[in-house]
Design a protein around this motif. Sequence first.
Motif, mmCIF file in Angstrom:
data_model
loop_
_atom_site.group_PDB
_atom_site.id
_atom_site.type_symbol
_atom_site.label_atom_id
_atom_site.label_comp_id
_atom_site.label_asym_id
_atom_site.label_seq_id
_atom_site.Cartn_x
_atom_site.Cartn_y
_atom_site.Cartn_z
ATOM 1 N N ASN A 230 25.064 12.096 43.668
ATOM 2 C CA ASN A 230 24.804 11.177 42.645
ATOM 3 C C ASN A 230 23.733 10.652 42.610
ATOM 4 N N ALA A 231 23.003 10.131 43.665
ATOM 5 C CA ALA A 231 21.590 9.632 43.509
ATOM 6 C C ALA A 231 20.532 10.672 43.037
ATOM 7 N N ALA A 232 20.715 11.958 43.232
ATOM 8 C CA ALA A 232 19.844 12.935 42.842
ATOM 9 C C ALA A 232 19.902 13.056 41.266
ATOM 10 N N ILE A 233 21.125 13.086 40.697
ATOM 11 C CA ILE A 233 21.248 13.391 39.389
ATOM 12 C C ILE A 233 21.265 12.103 38.526
ATOM 13 N N LEU A 234 22.009 10.971 39.188
ATOM 14 C CA LEU A 234 21.960 9.891 38.197
ATOM 15 C C LEU A 234 20.972 8.911 38.573
ATOM 16 N N GLY A 235 20.177 8.784 39.648
ATOM 17 C CA GLY A 235 19.488 7.917 40.224
ATOM 18 C C GLY A 235 17.868 8.035 39.800
ATOM 19 N N SER A 236 17.101 7.000 40.454
ATOM 20 C CA SER A 236 15.831 7.074 39.954
ATOM 21 C C SER A 236 15.090 7.255 41.511
ATOM 22 N N PRO A 237 13.687 7.119 41.514
ATOM 23 C CA PRO A 237 13.301 7.186 42.969
ATOM 24 C C PRO A 237 13.547 5.860 43.588
ATOM 25 N N GLN A 238 13.741 4.938 42.943
ATOM 26 C CA GLN A 238 14.168 3.603 43.512
ATOM 27 C C GLN A 238 15.487 3.604 44.264
ATOM 28 N N THR A 239 16.319 4.443 43.709
ATOM 29 C CA THR A 239 17.872 4.400 44.015
ATOM 30 C C THR A 239 18.036 5.630 45.000
ATOM 31 N N LYS A 240 17.136 6.120 45.652
ATOM 32 C CA LYS A 240 17.430 7.366 46.594
ATOM 33 C C LYS A 240 18.198 6.911 47.964
ATOM 34 N N ILE A 242 20.181 7.875 51.814
ATOM 35 C CA ILE A 242 19.845 8.578 52.989
ATOM 36 C C ILE A 242 20.005 10.354 52.738
ATOM 37 N N GLY A 243 21.045 10.739 51.987
ATOM 38 C CA GLY A 243 21.240 11.910 51.968
ATOM 39 C C GLY A 243 20.201 12.727 51.415
ATOM 40 N N ASN A 244 19.539 11.858 50.253
ATOM 41 C CA ASN A 244 18.328 12.579 49.386
ATOM 42 C C ASN A 244 17.184 12.703 50.613
ATOM 43 N N VAL A 245 17.286 11.733 51.458
ATOM 44 C CA VAL A 245 15.862 11.953 52.409
ATOM 45 C C VAL A 245 16.099 13.077 53.174
ATOM 46 N N ILE A 246 17.269 13.282 53.869
ATOM 47 C CA ILE A 246 17.791 14.269 54.515
ATOM 48 C C ILE A 246 17.250 15.794 54.021
ATOM 49 N N GLU A 247 17.775 15.734 52.707
ATOM 50 C CA GLU A 247 17.513 17.098 52.013
ATOM 51 C C GLU A 247 16.178 17.188 52.078
ATOM 52 N N SER A 248 15.397 16.085 51.573
ATOM 53 C CA SER A 248 14.007 16.441 51.276
ATOM 54 C C SER A 248 13.150 16.623 52.577
ATOM 55 N N ARG A 249 13.510 16.081 53.563
ATOM 56 C CA ARG A 249 12.801 16.321 54.840
ATOM 57 C C ARG A 249 13.187 17.779 55.377
ATOM 58 N N PHE A 250 14.442 18.171 54.980
ATOM 59 C CA PHE A 250 14.827 19.438 55.655
ATOM 60 C C PHE A 250 14.070 20.610 54.658
ATOM 61 N N PHE A 251 14.216 20.629 53.536
ATOM 62 C CA PHE A 251 13.795 21.429 52.613
ATOM 63 C C PHE A 251 12.433 21.672 52.164
ATOM 64 N N LYS A 252 11.793 20.210 51.812
ATOM 65 C CA LYS A 252 10.564 20.025 50.983
ATOM 66 C C LYS A 252 9.334 19.891 52.101
ATOM 67 N N VAL A 253 9.663 19.066 53.201
ATOM 68 C CA VAL A 253 8.708 18.657 54.174
ATOM 69 C C VAL A 253 8.617 19.783 55.141
ATOM 70 N N ASP A 255 10.481 19.333 57.863
ATOM 71 C CA ASP A 255 10.580 18.551 59.041
ATOM 72 C C ASP A 255 11.711 18.561 59.648
ATOM 73 N N TYR A 256 12.335 19.502 60.232
ATOM 74 C CA TYR A 256 13.514 19.631 60.839
ATOM 75 C C TYR A 256 13.881 18.702 61.706
ATOM 76 N N PRO A 257 12.991 18.225 62.560
ATOM 77 C CA PRO A 257 13.441 17.141 63.542
ATOM 78 C C PRO A 257 13.845 15.878 62.988
ATOM 79 N N THR A 258 12.999 15.323 62.138
ATOM 80 C CA THR A 258 13.352 14.123 61.304
ATOM 81 C C THR A 258 14.660 14.326 60.644
ATOM 82 N N ALA A 259 15.005 15.446 59.925
ATOM 83 C CA ALA A 259 15.950 15.551 59.305
ATOM 84 C C ALA A 259 17.240 15.579 60.088
ATOM 85 N N ALA A 260 17.227 16.170 61.296
ATOM 86 C CA ALA A 260 18.192 16.217 62.187
ATOM 87 C C ALA A 260 18.483 14.642 62.929
ATOM 88 N N ALA A 261 17.623 14.255 63.348
ATOM 89 C CA ALA A 261 17.522 12.701 63.911
ATOM 90 C C ALA A 261 18.197 11.803 62.660
#
Lengths: 287, 392
Positions: A230-240, A242-253, A255-261
């Motif tokens: 919902n945040a990815a499709i209906l939101g903006s950068p200001q409504t992200k 924690i799920g968006n952060v985990i996704e971005s850490r895992f796939f974009k950055v 950074d597996y350890p941070t995503a896991a933590a």
Amino acid sequence: MVKTGISRPGTPYLLLLPGVAFLFTFFLWPIANLAQTSTQTPIAGGDTGEYEQSLRWQNYIDAFLENKEQFGRSFLYAAIATLAALAIAYPLAYAIAFKAGKMKNVLLVLVVAPFFTSFLLRTIAWKQILGEQGFVVPVLRDLHIISPATTLTSSAFAVVAGMTYNFLPFMTLPIYASIDRIDPRTLEASGDLYANGITTFRKVTLPLSMPGVVAGTLLTFIPAAGDYVNAAILGSPQTKMIGNVIESRFFKVVDYPTAAALSFTLMAAILILVTVYIRKAGTEELV
Amino acid sequence: MAKALPPKSLSPEARSILSSQISRRAVFAGVGAAAGVTALASCGSGSSDAASTVRWANWTLYLDVDEAGTSYPTLQAFEEQFGITAVYTEDINDNDEFFGKVQGQLKLGEDIGYDIITPTDWMAGRFIRLGYTQKFDKANIPNAKNLLPTLASPSFDPNRDNSLTYQSIMAGLGWNTTVNPKGLKAIDDLWTPANKGKIIVLSEMRDTIGVILLSQGVDITTVTEDQFMNAVDFLQGKINDGWIRGVKGNEYKEDLISGDATAVIAWAGDLFQLSNENEGKFDFAIPESGGTISGDNFLIPSTATAEGKKNAETLINYYYDPAIAAEVAAYVNYVTPVMGAQEEMEKIDPVLAKSEYIFPTEKTMSRLNVFKALTPTEESTWTEAFQKAAGN
């Protein structure tokens, strides 16, 4: 006496086997892996995505402090969506259980009907409903409820609305199940004892439907807090969230350890909140 | 297969339940057998099988397709001409995602199921750096001489030993012509009241930050960490102030069409298609300070067999034929890296042959820049900073 298979002592364990095997392969094993990843650090001079185990528990603190904002937002949005879903679902479930008559089954099917299409498509549909070409924005503008420059998509409102809608059936069905089980004679008894409609609802219907309310709020709040679609499709950068952060850490950055933590912290936070909630609501309500 | 029917003495309901059980069991048995066969087949798929096939993983909507959407004319012609079966899949959706999917097998040296893949420059660089690709046998790709000189020696593969550009992608400014009648010539033209809260920038870091950096007068082929972070701060400021509504991939197209977005940092090919489909409602330009150009590259993964590799080289050579390249460009509308394709395009579609989007002139080319190759450390810190600005 004929000896049946059921009486063999090993049978219950045998019956458990598929479930245990499934949970081990698809829950315990990945979770152990995730736990193992969460304390890793990058290999010095290694390439993107190369990490080694160094038991760095600080990862958890860093991950949490860096993303407090998104954590807070996730729980806030999930809480608002849960309350909104409750406000919509309770009267709906009540009406279906007590007032629908022959239409009961039809209405129940309608509650479940959205599940026949994909979660993603339903969310994208909301983007159109709230978009510039939808009917909501022009109507609200004509009524001067929103200014001509305001858009509804890419907003916190859209994210919460999307979550409320997507998780509504999870709230409605348990409440319906609880209300439907209420013996109408208890309501009549309440009336016989000179309780008016409001008192009957407060003293009889609501307490008897609490198991459904507790189950419904849990089934809505838990997935909503971890939701990122919902945040990815209906939101903006200001409504992200924690799920968006985990996704971005895992796939974009990568950074597996941070995503896991972050995943573990989210799990722990939900677990604590839910435990407190169930304690407050009383565990017997769930049974 | 003979199926024992339930006895006639039973009621119709009971019979139907019984027969449905039988058929369900039969179905399960069938599924099991099929799964077994597939497993065996995948165990046994060795070099002998790959002799006559080439397996290509590409991005979606990135090869000419017929109107039914079922066959690819240029690929079909390739199969007929060379007697090689091409297995074409649109399996690349996102560079990072694709990398995550195949990395494990590449590390272990197990077949990833493709003989050709087409990741973007920086990701191609990562594949090459990690030793996940094979050097081309240049004798098999004589048409490589048709590569545009500007693309001949990128920093990630200076001699083009492991990679050749499939299509190039320009990034610049796109806009809704009704809201922005004067057009956009510079980044600063974005910040007008009419566009407030309706601007979208690309989630591809090198394009968005690249365009911003160029507007700040920074050379993106040598950008430093300070300069990069400065541009990220600029982006963050515009997001915080409510100018930018989203940092997105291809989805920005829908927002432009619906009117939820009115100006974008975007890819030329997309705006070209949008503008065609919506009668000039949209336009695109490379900002005066410059735009970025990147490419998706043919790579042969390290796990391809010798036969698979040779077939892959044959296929790459085929797509470097100017006539074929023109046919592909006429469909995908991205910058073609093949010299001579413009002349061939004259024969197919004279209007497209004049398109700046597909065949940028020398003058346009001189305003396009390639983002520098990042070290692994830079890649993670810079990506992290960019993702944070995007709210992640």
